[in-house]
Write a protein that holds these residues in place. Structure first.
Motif, PDB file in Angstrom:
ATOM      1  N   HIS A  44     -20.207  29.839 -30.782  1.00  0.00           N
ATOM      2  CA  HIS A  44     -20.432  28.483 -30.286  1.00  0.00           C
ATOM      3  C   HIS A  44     -19.481  28.221 -29.130  1.00  0.00           C
ATOM      4  CE1 HIS A  44     -17.353  28.511 -33.432  1.00  0.00           C
ATOM      5  NE2 HIS A  44     -16.750  27.544 -32.740  1.00  0.00           N
ATOM      6  N   TRP A  45     -19.749  27.121 -28.423  1.00  0.00           N
ATOM      7  CA  TRP A  45     -18.907  26.715 -27.291  1.00  0.00           C
ATOM      8  C   TRP A  45     -17.714  25.913 -27.821  1.00  0.00           C
ATOM      9  CZ3 TRP A  45     -18.981  28.570 -22.568  1.00  0.00           C
ATOM     10  CH2 TRP A  45     -20.170  29.146 -22.075  1.00  0.00           C
ATOM     11  N   SER A  46     -16.535  26.260 -27.286  1.00  0.00           N
ATOM     12  CA  SER A  46     -15.335  25.556 -27.731  1.00  0.00           C
ATOM     13  C   SER A  46     -15.236  24.148 -27.159  1.00  0.00           C
ATOM     14  CB  SER A  46     -14.098  26.358 -27.321  1.00  0.00           C
ATOM     15  OG  SER A  46     -13.994  26.410 -25.899  1.00  0.00           O
ATOM     16  N   CYS A  47     -15.996  23.881 -26.073  1.00  0.00           N
ATOM     17  CA  CYS A  47     -15.878  22.581 -25.406  1.00  0.00           C
ATOM     18  C   CYS A  47     -16.794  21.524 -26.020  1.00  0.00           C
ATOM     19  CB  CYS A  47     -16.163  22.726 -23.921  1.00  0.00           C
ATOM     20  SG  CYS A  47     -17.681  23.636 -23.569  1.00  0.00           S
ATOM     21  N   CYS A  48     -17.973  21.925 -26.487  1.00  0.00           N
ATOM     22  CA  CYS A  48     -18.918  20.937 -27.011  1.00  0.00           C
ATOM     23  C   CYS A  48     -19.517  21.351 -28.353  1.00  0.00           C
ATOM     24  CB  CYS A  48     -20.031  20.681 -25.994  1.00  0.00           C
ATOM     25  SG  CYS A  48     -21.009  22.151 -25.616  1.00  0.00           S
ATOM     26  N   GLY A  49     -19.302  22.597 -28.797  1.00  0.00           N
ATOM     27  CA  GLY A  49     -19.788  23.038 -30.091  1.00  0.00           C
ATOM     28  C   GLY A  49     -21.220  23.534 -30.098  1.00  0.00           C
TER      29      GLY A  49
ATOM     30  N   ARG B 268     -24.688  20.500 -16.220  1.00  0.00           N
ATOM     31  CA  ARG B 268     -23.247  20.573 -16.429  1.00  0.00           C
ATOM     32  C   ARG B 268     -22.896  21.903 -17.088  1.00  0.00           C
ATOM     33  NH1 ARG B 268     -20.735  15.812 -19.608  1.00  0.00           N
ATOM     34  NH2 ARG B 268     -18.912  17.074 -19.065  1.00  0.00           N
ATOM     35  N   SER B 269     -22.003  22.630 -16.481  1.00  0.00           N
ATOM     36  CA  SER B 269     -21.578  23.914 -17.046  1.00  0.00           C
ATOM     37  C   SER B 269     -20.499  23.688 -18.088  1.00  0.00           C
ATOM     38  CB  SER B 269     -21.060  24.836 -15.938  1.00  0.00           C
ATOM     39  OG  SER B 269     -19.967  24.221 -15.281  1.00  0.00           O
ATOM     40  N   HIS B 270     -20.299  24.694 -18.938  1.00  0.00           N
ATOM     41  CA  HIS B 270     -19.315  24.600 -20.009  1.00  0.00           C
ATOM     42  C   HIS B 270     -17.921  24.921 -19.480  1.00  0.00           C
ATOM     43  CE1 HIS B 270     -22.241  24.262 -23.325  1.00  0.00           C
ATOM     44  NE2 HIS B 270     -23.011  25.037 -22.570  1.00  0.00           N
TER      45      HIS B 270
ATOM     46  N   LYS C 201     -26.573  29.772 -23.027  1.00  0.00           N
ATOM     47  CA  LYS C 201     -27.080  29.216 -21.776  1.00  0.00           C
ATOM     48  C   LYS C 201     -27.632  27.822 -22.046  1.00  0.00           C
ATOM     49  CE  LYS C 201     -28.172  33.672 -19.689  1.00  0.00           C
ATOM     50  NZ  LYS C 201     -29.221  34.522 -19.077  1.00  0.00           N
ATOM     51  N   SER C 202     -26.756  26.861 -22.018  1.00  0.00           N
ATOM     52  CA  SER C 202     -27.132  25.472 -22.288  1.00  0.00           C
ATOM     53  C   SER C 202     -26.263  24.552 -21.456  1.00  0.00           C
ATOM     54  CB  SER C 202     -26.965  25.162 -23.788  1.00  0.00           C
ATOM     55  OG  SER C 202     -25.603  25.339 -24.167  1.00  0.00           O
ATOM     56  N   GLU C 203     -26.627  23.278 -21.462  1.00  0.00           N
ATOM     57  CA  GLU C 203     -25.868  22.279 -20.722  1.00  0.00           C
ATOM     58  C   GLU C 203     -24.763  21.717 -21.605  1.00  0.00           C
ATOM     59  OE1 GLU C 203     -26.620  18.198 -18.121  1.00  0.00           O
ATOM     60  OE2 GLU C 203     -28.230  19.091 -19.323  1.00  0.00           O
ATOM     61  N   CYS C 204     -23.594  21.579 -21.026  1.00  0.00           N
ATOM     62  CA  CYS C 204     -22.463  21.073 -21.792  1.00  0.00           C
ATOM     63  C   CYS C 204     -22.590  19.558 -21.976  1.00  0.00           C
ATOM     64  CB  CYS C 204     -21.157  21.412 -21.083  1.00  0.00           C
ATOM     65  SG  CYS C 204     -19.691  20.923 -22.022  1.00  0.00           S
ATOM     66  N   THR C 205     -22.360  19.120 -23.228  1.00  0.00           N
ATOM     67  CA  THR C 205     -22.444  17.675 -23.529  1.00  0.00           C
ATOM     68  C   THR C 205     -21.083  17.075 -23.832  1.00  0.00           C
ATOM     69  OG1 THR C 205     -22.868  18.218 -25.866  1.00  0.00           O
ATOM     70  CG2 THR C 205     -24.784  17.932 -24.424  1.00  0.00           C
TER      71      THR C 205
END
Length: 522
Positions: A491-496, A444-446, A501-505
């Motif tokens: 950090h990612w605004s969608c999942c923190g 899953r992409s961010h 380069k990681s999978e969105c949770t």
């Protein structure tokens, strides 16, 4: 004259002169063209045919001069046309024999004409004969008709050129000569330009020839050097092949001698034991048993290989790079290595895990019996990927030969689940084959942005939120540097998550209006 003619007997004006009011055009026929043998230009024949072409009097003068320089051979008298020329009348411009010269002097009209010996004319540049009128051969062309733009004689002036503006050639030569000179001056630059162009072409052609010679010499030097390098490389390969043959033969001969000696020892022991058991008494057997048992036991413990210690496999790879020889890159190498499937290994991060509809890959490293890399390609590597629940629907695989002993294998599983991967070389499984791969759902992409804080990423929007949970004073709903809840790093605004380069949770449906940050570029 001008392509028109007088109608009937010719209409005349009141004073008796021909009238030009009633003229009818001649019936013109397509002109006949001939090629000039000198300039290759096409010339239209006049109405009178070849005889009506303009005579080159200069050429005729040159011919006559050449005849005079040749002691007059070939020149005949202009009057009798029988005898050779001896003198020339400078007044009449006639070449005369001795007999006609005497007759010429006896006539009253020509008594005082100047006669010159033929030998005295060899230094002259102009001795041409008078140019006579083609329509009136007895008259010399001394006049020029301006209307018809042609030389005429006295009879022409009172005849067909009557009332035409005519004048002596000496009076009009200046005007016409000047016009020709003006045209000549306009032509001369073209001549000079053409001469310059031809000189440049000649120079370029000379330079081209020299360059071709130089390049040809370079080609020959290169080719000769390359041929010598190839021949030297060939001799090295043949010497290497001969050394391999001697080495393998020596190994085989040594193994043969060892096996023959072991066989001879065993046969001797077997024959002695059989003879003892069949012919010896009980006491003799018991007495000799210890020696026989010890000998046979020692022979049975001797290790030996039932297969030849070396292989006859020798291959030549003509496309394999063999380094430099005399400074030239040469190709062709002898290979004696043979791949051993039991020594081949698998490498890669995707050996036991993959994602659905995403490419997975790993490396097959081929080695020989000693465990050394083959260092070349060409081995038959077969890979099969089979879903556990759909064994009759294998996944399409691609095997790329890297030509260095490694093979890049890639495949794309269509569904999540467990897959079995079989890797075979020479129809034998390599180390670790077969093995299983767990295929998970697609990565899953961010949907958000990888940022430092919502204040910077959103351009200072108060309603922008972030999954890290950070807030700012002053009514800002998102995080900011050094404020409450800020993680202190990007950090990612969608999942923190902190890894770019990681999978969105992030699970959708939350009340936080994340869309404001997802649409803002960093």
């Amino acid at each position: 004259m001008g392509g028109v003619t007088l109608e009937g007997g010719g209409a005349r004006s009141g004073d008796g002169r021909p009238s030009l009011t009633k003229l009818k055009p001649r019936v013109l026929q397509p002109p006949i063209g001939i090629l000039c043998p000198v300039c290759d230009a096409q010339v239209d024949l006049p109405m009178g045919g070849v005889k009506a072409l303009t005579i080159d009097h200069l050429a005729m003068n040159d011919v006559m001069l050449e005849s005079l320089r040749g002691e007059g051979q070939g020149l005949v008298c202009d009057l009798c046309s029988d005898r050779e020329v001896e003198k020339r009348c400078q007044t009449c411009k006639a070449n005369l024999c001795h007999f006609c010269c005497q007759a010429h002097r006896r006539q009253k009209k020509t008594t005082y004409h100047t006669m010159v010996d033929l030998k005295d004319l060899k230094g002259y540049s102009q001795i041409g004969k008078p140019i006579l009128c083609p329509a009136h051969p007895a008259e010399e062309l001394r006049l020029f008709c301006e209307l018809c733009d042609q030389p005429v004689c006295r009879d022409c002036v009172v005849g067909e050129h009557r009332e035409h503006p005519c004048d002596f050639t000496s009076n009009v030569i200046h005007k016409h000569g000047d016009s020709v000179r003006e045209l000549l001056r306009g032509t001369q630059p073209h001549v000079e330009a053409l001469e310059e162009a031809l000189a440049q072409i000649k120079g370029t052609n000379s330079a081209l020839q020299e360059r071709v010679k130089a390049v040809a010499a370079d080609i020959r030097t290169f080719s000769e050097g390359y041929i010598k390098a190839i021949e030297e490389h060939r001799d090295k390969l043949l010497k290497q092949l001969e050394d391999i043959r001697v080495q393998k033969e020596n190994s085989l001969q040594l193994q043969k001698a060892q096996l023959e000696q072991l066989l001879a020892d065993m046969r001797t022991g077997v024959e002695f034991t059989e003879h003892l058991l069949t012919s010896g008494s009980d006491l003799e057997i018991l007495i000799t048993k210890g020696v026989v048992v010890e000998r046979l036991t020692k022979l049975n413990k001797v290790e030996y290989s039932a297969h030849p210690g070396v292989s006859e496999k020798i291959t030549f790879s003509p496309k394999e790079k063999a380094g430099l020889c005399r400074g030239y890159e040469v190709y062709g190498a002898i290979n004696t290595k043979e791949v051993d499937p039991a020594k081949c290994v698998l490498q890669g991060e995707d050996l036991h895990r993959a994602r659905e509809k995403q490419p997975a890959s790993f490396i097959v490293l081929c080695k020989d019996a000693t465990g050394e890399s083959m260092g070349r390609g060409g081995d038959n590597v077969q890979v099969t990927v089979i879903p556990k629940d759909k064994k009759d629907s294998p996944v399409k695989t691609m095997v790329h030969d890297n030509k260095d002993g490694t093979y890049y294998v890639s495949y794309t599983p269509k569904e999540p689940g467990t897959y079995t991967v079989l890797v075979c070389v020479k129809e034998q499984h390599v180390q670790g084959s077969p093995f299983t791969v767990t295929v998970r759902k697609r990565h899953r992409s961010h949907p958000g942005v990888f940022h430092c804080c919502t204040f910077c990423s959103s351009g200072g929007q108060k309603t922008a939120r972030c999954a890290c949970g950070g807030t700012m004073p002053g009514g800002y709903l998102g995080c900011g540097h050094g404020h409450k809840g800020h993680p202190g790093r990007p950090h990612w605004s969608c999942c923190g998550k902190f890894t770019e380069k990681s999978e969105c949770t992030w699970a959708g449906g939350q009340s936080a209006p994340r869309s404001l940050l997802r649409t803002v570029a960093l």
